[in-house]
Design a protein around this motif. Structure first.
Motif, short mmCIF file in Angstrom:
data_model
loop_
_atom_site.label_atom_id
_atom_site.label_comp_id
_atom_site.label_asym_id
_atom_site.label_seq_id
_atom_site.Cartn_x
_atom_site.Cartn_y
_atom_site.Cartn_z
N THR A 125 0.86 -1.18 0.00
CA THR A 125 0.00 0.00 0.00
C THR A 125 0.90 1.23 0.00
N LYS A 126 0.71 2.09 -1.02
CA LYS A 126 1.56 3.26 -1.15
C LYS A 126 0.84 4.34 -1.94
N PRO A 127 0.77 5.56 -1.40
CA PRO A 127 1.25 5.95 -0.07
C PRO A 127 0.39 5.34 1.03
N CYS A 128 0.97 5.16 2.19
CA CYS A 128 0.22 4.58 3.30
C CYS A 128 -0.16 5.68 4.29
N ILE A 129 -1.06 5.36 5.19
CA ILE A 129 -1.45 6.29 6.25
C ILE A 129 -0.23 6.52 7.14
N THR A 130 0.09 7.78 7.40
CA THR A 130 1.21 8.11 8.28
C THR A 130 0.72 9.01 9.42
N MET A 131 1.50 9.07 10.48
CA MET A 131 1.14 9.89 11.63
C MET A 131 2.32 10.72 12.08
N GLN A 132 2.02 11.87 12.67
CA GLN A 132 3.06 12.71 13.23
C GLN A 132 3.23 12.38 14.71
N PRO A 133 4.42 12.53 15.24
CA PRO A 133 4.68 12.13 16.63
C PRO A 133 3.88 12.90 17.66
N ASN A 134 3.47 14.13 17.35
CA ASN A 134 2.74 14.94 18.32
C ASN A 134 1.23 14.73 18.28
N LEU A 135 0.78 13.84 17.42
CA LEU A 135 -0.66 13.56 17.33
C LEU A 135 -1.13 12.87 18.61
N GLY A 136 -2.26 13.34 19.16
CA GLY A 136 -2.81 12.72 20.36
C GLY A 136 -3.27 11.30 20.08
N VAL A 137 -3.17 10.44 21.10
CA VAL A 137 -3.54 9.05 20.94
C VAL A 137 -5.00 8.90 20.53
N GLU A 138 -5.87 9.74 21.08
CA GLU A 138 -7.29 9.67 20.73
C GLU A 138 -7.50 9.91 19.24
N TYR A 139 -6.78 10.87 18.69
CA TYR A 139 -6.91 11.17 17.27
C TYR A 139 -6.27 10.08 16.41
N ALA A 140 -5.20 9.49 16.92
CA ALA A 140 -4.58 8.37 16.21
C ALA A 140 -5.56 7.21 16.12
#
Length: 205
Positions: A76-91
């Motif tokens: 799968t590309k591009p894949c879902i990515t996350m930023q380190p400062n994202l809150g766990v609830e939003y993740a």
């Protein structure tokens, strides 16, 4: 609020998109992983991800030769990515909305990987009010059970307890699927419009 950087796994195993699927499977088995991050070809190229599900659904299910197929053909590309400062609830919400279970954590470069299992194991779900799909919770619990049984032994009390959790979640999911709202019958509809009618007192607390 906990953030992704607080629960992510920093040791990330990557693989080239040009590698064979057989190579990817070998790495997964050796490292005990269910997914590998696919390296970008350049600074402008996005990250990808290849999972054991990709191997089963796109290779094994069709009798394809994993030694001839390449990772880029099934990833799968591009894949879902996350930023380190994202809150766990939003993740958790992002996982739920996209029906994915893991994502690389990126801020300029690859910092780690976070999964549904990380959210369940490393954060206080009740305190953070994290909402996850029940199916995702089952998958994470099943993954935990496999790890516990591998570490403690298949006949250990810890292993049995871990699989009990999986069974409880599966039972809850089954009950949820079977639960349906019963539509109002004609008497209930009548009483809703005429709450003071004598025949409607049976609906009073």
């Amino acid at each position: 609020m906990l953030r992704v950087r607080d629960i992510m796994t920093t040791s990330v195993v990557t693989i080239s998109g040009s590698a064979t699927v057989a190579d990817a499977v070998k790495v997964m088995k050796e490292k005990g992983l269910r997914a590998l991050i696919v390296e970008p070809r350049s600074d402008r190229d996005p990250y990808g991800i290849v999972t054991e599900t990709d191997v089963i659904y796109k290779v094994a299910a069709y009798g394809n030769d994993p030694k001839k197929m390449r990772v880029f053909e099934i990833m799968t590309k591009p894949c879902i990515t996350m930023q380190p400062n994202l809150g766990v609830e939003y993740a958790a919400r992002l996982f739920a909305n996209t029906r994915t279970r893991r994502a690389p954590v990126i801020e300029g470069k690859l910092l780690g990987i976070v999964s549904v299992s990380d959210i369940l194991r490393k954060s206080d779900v009740a305190e953070e009010q994290v909402q996850l799909f029940l199916e995702d919770r089952i998958d994470a619990a099943r993954e935990d059970a496999r790890e516990i049984c591998a570490a403690k032994g298949k006949t250990s009390p810890e292993c049995a307890a871990a699989w009990d959790i999986v069974e409880e979640l599966q039972a809850a999911a089954s009950h949820k699927r079977q639960s349906k709202v019963t539509p109002n019958n004609s008497l209930q509809e009548y009483c809703a419009a005429n709450p003071d009618a004598p025949e409607c007192r049976i609906y009073e607390d």
